[in-house]
Design an enzyme around this catalytic site. Structure first.
Site, mmCIF file in Angstrom:
data_model
loop_
_atom_site.group_PDB
_atom_site.id
_atom_site.type_symbol
_atom_site.label_atom_id
_atom_site.label_comp_id
_atom_site.label_asym_id
_atom_site.label_seq_id
_atom_site.Cartn_x
_atom_site.Cartn_y
_atom_site.Cartn_z
ATOM 1 N N CYS A 12 3.283 -22.406 23.750
ATOM 2 C CA CYS A 12 2.154 -22.819 22.930
ATOM 3 C C CYS A 12 1.648 -24.268 23.154
ATOM 4 C CB CYS A 12 2.498 -22.678 21.421
ATOM 5 S SG CYS A 12 3.246 -21.008 21.164
ATOM 6 N N GLY A 38 -0.550 -21.955 27.093
ATOM 7 C CA GLY A 38 -0.492 -20.391 26.787
ATOM 8 C C GLY A 38 -1.808 -19.838 26.989
ATOM 9 N N ASN A 112 4.277 -24.722 17.746
ATOM 10 C CA ASN A 112 4.802 -24.819 19.058
ATOM 11 C C ASN A 112 6.310 -25.144 18.956
ATOM 12 O OD1 ASN A 112 5.116 -25.284 22.084
ATOM 13 N ND2 ASN A 112 4.445 -27.634 21.698
ATOM 14 N N GLY A 113 7.237 -24.199 19.877
ATOM 15 C CA GLY A 113 8.451 -24.412 19.913
ATOM 16 C C GLY A 113 9.468 -23.268 19.489
ATOM 17 N N CYS A 246 11.434 -32.861 25.345
ATOM 18 C CA CYS A 246 11.645 -31.742 26.631
ATOM 19 C C CYS A 246 11.497 -32.706 27.780
ATOM 20 C CB CYS A 246 10.868 -30.523 26.415
ATOM 21 S SG CYS A 246 10.798 -29.663 27.776
ATOM 22 N N TYR A 252 6.947 -30.268 34.646
ATOM 23 C CA TYR A 252 6.043 -29.297 34.898
ATOM 24 C C TYR A 252 4.983 -28.999 33.889
ATOM 25 C CZ TYR A 252 5.019 -24.311 35.334
ATOM 26 O OH TYR A 252 4.153 -22.905 35.414
ATOM 27 N N CYS A 392 16.853 -22.180 28.161
ATOM 28 C CA CYS A 392 16.375 -22.885 26.925
ATOM 29 C C CYS A 392 16.028 -22.069 25.629
ATOM 30 C CB CYS A 392 14.751 -23.289 27.428
ATOM 31 S SG CYS A 392 13.990 -24.388 26.199
ATOM 32 N N CYS A 447 15.704 -34.214 26.131
ATOM 33 C CA CYS A 447 16.313 -33.155 26.492
ATOM 34 C C CYS A 447 16.465 -32.633 28.138
ATOM 35 C CB CYS A 447 15.729 -31.980 25.744
ATOM 36 S SG CYS A 447 16.846 -30.184 25.848
ATOM 37 N N CYS A 450 18.827 -27.731 30.045
ATOM 38 C CA CYS A 450 18.491 -26.519 31.100
ATOM 39 C C CYS A 450 19.225 -26.989 32.218
ATOM 40 C CB CYS A 450 16.922 -25.953 31.345
ATOM 41 S SG CYS A 450 15.801 -27.252 31.256
HETATM 42 S S1 SF4 Z 1 16.079 -26.884 27.301
HETATM 43 FE FE1 SF4 Z 1 15.004 -27.706 29.348
HETATM 44 S S2 SF4 Z 1 12.942 -26.701 28.916
HETATM 45 FE FE2 SF4 Z 1 14.216 -26.489 26.903
HETATM 46 S S3 SF4 Z 1 13.482 -28.150 25.610
HETATM 47 FE FE3 SF4 Z 1 15.375 -28.867 26.855
HETATM 48 S S4 SF4 Z 1 14.760 -29.860 28.777
HETATM 49 FE FE4 SF4 Z 1 12.965 -28.537 27.785
#
Ligand code: SF4
Length: 470
Positions: A12, A38, A112-113, A246, A252, A392, A447, A450
């Protein structure tokens, strides 16, 4: 990369305006700038101080709203949303903003999230008699707010926010106020700006540029902003925790002209390409990037390696959602809708193909094949992020781990499966240093779950990845 064939999708984008007579039009343009986040549905809710008005629908912004509809959305404040919907989750009722009416007034929400404890909260709410109308996590928050109706609205929202866990950037609007909240770790981006006397809020700063607004600052993790005709007020609903934005936003999702935490996305991607060239050099004739999101990293790789950057791959920009897609048979005959290799550039050359990430590996395999069919002598694949090995839980469709090629295969195995002459990924350290440079790199870390499996929030036993839900 091409999200629709890659299987990597943002869920989103959100945008809001307070204090402008053309708020719906500004939100329309803001959402248009966020369209990459989106494409399945969009909506706008406005307030004129007396009542909320909603318009929403399936499709791209320009498919959902006509000029007349926007004129009907009168009011000096708006919130809007663009949505990426998943299978079984794309019903009209799930398109946001969600709008609820009650005796005490209207409430609109855009999110969003993804909430990691949504299922537990839903079970609890239903057991206590609530009837949920959507399968969206966002509705849970509306019910939590309404259940705390004995409190003043601002406290009810804080109470609801303290109960939810996960990643969220929220816009909540009533007839006379807008509430803006970012989760305690600031997993998703959310910025504040102004346009003259009006306040604007957006998932990405590129939307400010489109409407001529000026960027002011990020919404802090755990911050609740309250915007009304009386002004703007900042409160905290959670103690400060280090932000873990993130990292895939840099890799990306975000547009290259956006700034995240003051860092330009294009410049960050160029640094990723540069680090990749240092970590994984290769003897080659040209560097090419997979359009659009890998171009910046490819330029960085070319600059650092001294190998010229060339436009070896071209994206066809005019493939709409409703375009008739070729059958499997026609595809095999070489009908390529979205991407083409440029024979004149790659023929007889050793090519470095830079991509931002690999999810399932099917797209990489197709592109390597395409380059070889166009005459490339060798194709060396360089990925400007580490292998995605974990799902994720925070609102990004990275499929379930069964579908993640790097969760189940070594780099050598992936190299073989995609048909590359060599394959290398950027290291976790390389990614972190490319985003957070110098001193900052030692202190910060977004974060990276992933890639590493280190999730910044607890993951509840019944947390299901949204795409694994029954
Ligand atoms: S797990 Fe990966 S895609 Fe999800 S919030 Fe963390 S860095 Fe972003």
């Amino acid at each position: 990369m091409l999200a629709e064939i890659k299987g990597l999708n943002e869920e989103c984008g959100i945008f809001g305006v307070w204090g402008h007579q053309d708020s719906a039009q500004l939100t329309y343009y803001g959402l248009h700038a966020l369209q990459h986040r989106g494409q399945e549905g969009a909506g706008i809710v406005t307030t004129d101080g007396e009542q909320l008005k909603l318009a929403k629908g399936h499709g791209l912004i320009n498919e959902v709203f006509s000029e007349n509809q926007l004129e009907d959305l009168s009011g000096h404040a708006s919130i809007g949303h663009v949505r990426y919907a998943t299978a079984g989750d794309g019903g009209y009722e799930n398109i946001q903003p969600l709008h609820f009416r009650s005796q005490t007034g209207g409430l609109a929400l855009a999110h969003n999230g993804n909430l990691v404890n949504a299922q537990a909260l839903k079970n609890q709410l239903e057991a206590q008699g609530s009837i949920l109308q959507t399968t969206s996590d966002t509705e849970v928050v509306a019910h939590l707010i309404k259940r705390a109706r004995h409190l003043p609205l601002e406290q009810a929202i804080m109470e609801a926010l303290s109960m939810i866990k996960g990643a969220y950037a929220f816009l909540v609007m009533t007839e006379d106020r807008m509430f803006v909240a970012n989760d305690p770790r600031g997993l998703r981006p959310l910025s504040l700006g102004h346009l003259g006397e009006s306040w604007v809020v957006s998932s990405e700063t590129c939307a400010f540029d489109v409407i001529g607004a000026e960027y002011d600052r990020e919404i802090d993790p755990g911050e609740l902003l309250i915007i009304s005709d009386e002004g703007i007020e900042s409160k905290r609903f959670s103690a400060p925790i280090q932000r873990t934005l993130c990292s895939m936003e840099y890799v990306y999702f975000s547009r290259p002209d956006s700034n995240l935490d003051g860092k330009n996305v294009h410049a960050s991607r160029k640094r990723m390409g540069k680090s990749l060239a240092e970590e994984a050099p290769v003897d080659a004739d040209v560097v090419t990037g997979v359009p659009d999101s890998s171009i910046s990293a490819a330029i960085g790789y070319a600059e650092a390696s001294g190998i010229p950057y060339e436009l070896g791959l071209i994206k066809n920009r005019y493939v709409g959602r409703t375009f008739i897609q070729p059958s499997q048979e026609l595809r095999e005959q070489g009908v390529k809708m979205k991407l083409s290799a440029v024979r004149g550039i790659v023929e007889g050359k050793k090519v470095v193909m830079v991509d931002d990430s690999i999810v399932r590996g099917t797209t990489s395999r197709r592109i390597v094949k395409m380059l070889k069919e166009a005459g490339a002598k060798e194709v060396h694949v360089r990925i400007a992020s580490p292998p995605i090995q974990n799902p994720c839980y925070y609102g990004i469709d990275t499929s379930n781990s069964g579908e993640l090629i790097a969760a189940n295969n070594s780099v050598e195995e992936i190299e073989e499966q995609i048909g590359a002459d060599s394959l290398a990924f950027l290291s976790v350290q390389g990614l972190n240093d490319s985003i957070y440079q110098g001193e900052e790199s030692l202190k910060h870390g977004g974060c990276m779950a992933c890639f590493t499996g280190n999730y910044p929030t607890e993951i509840y036993p019944n947390t299901m990845h949204p795409y694994e839900k029954a």
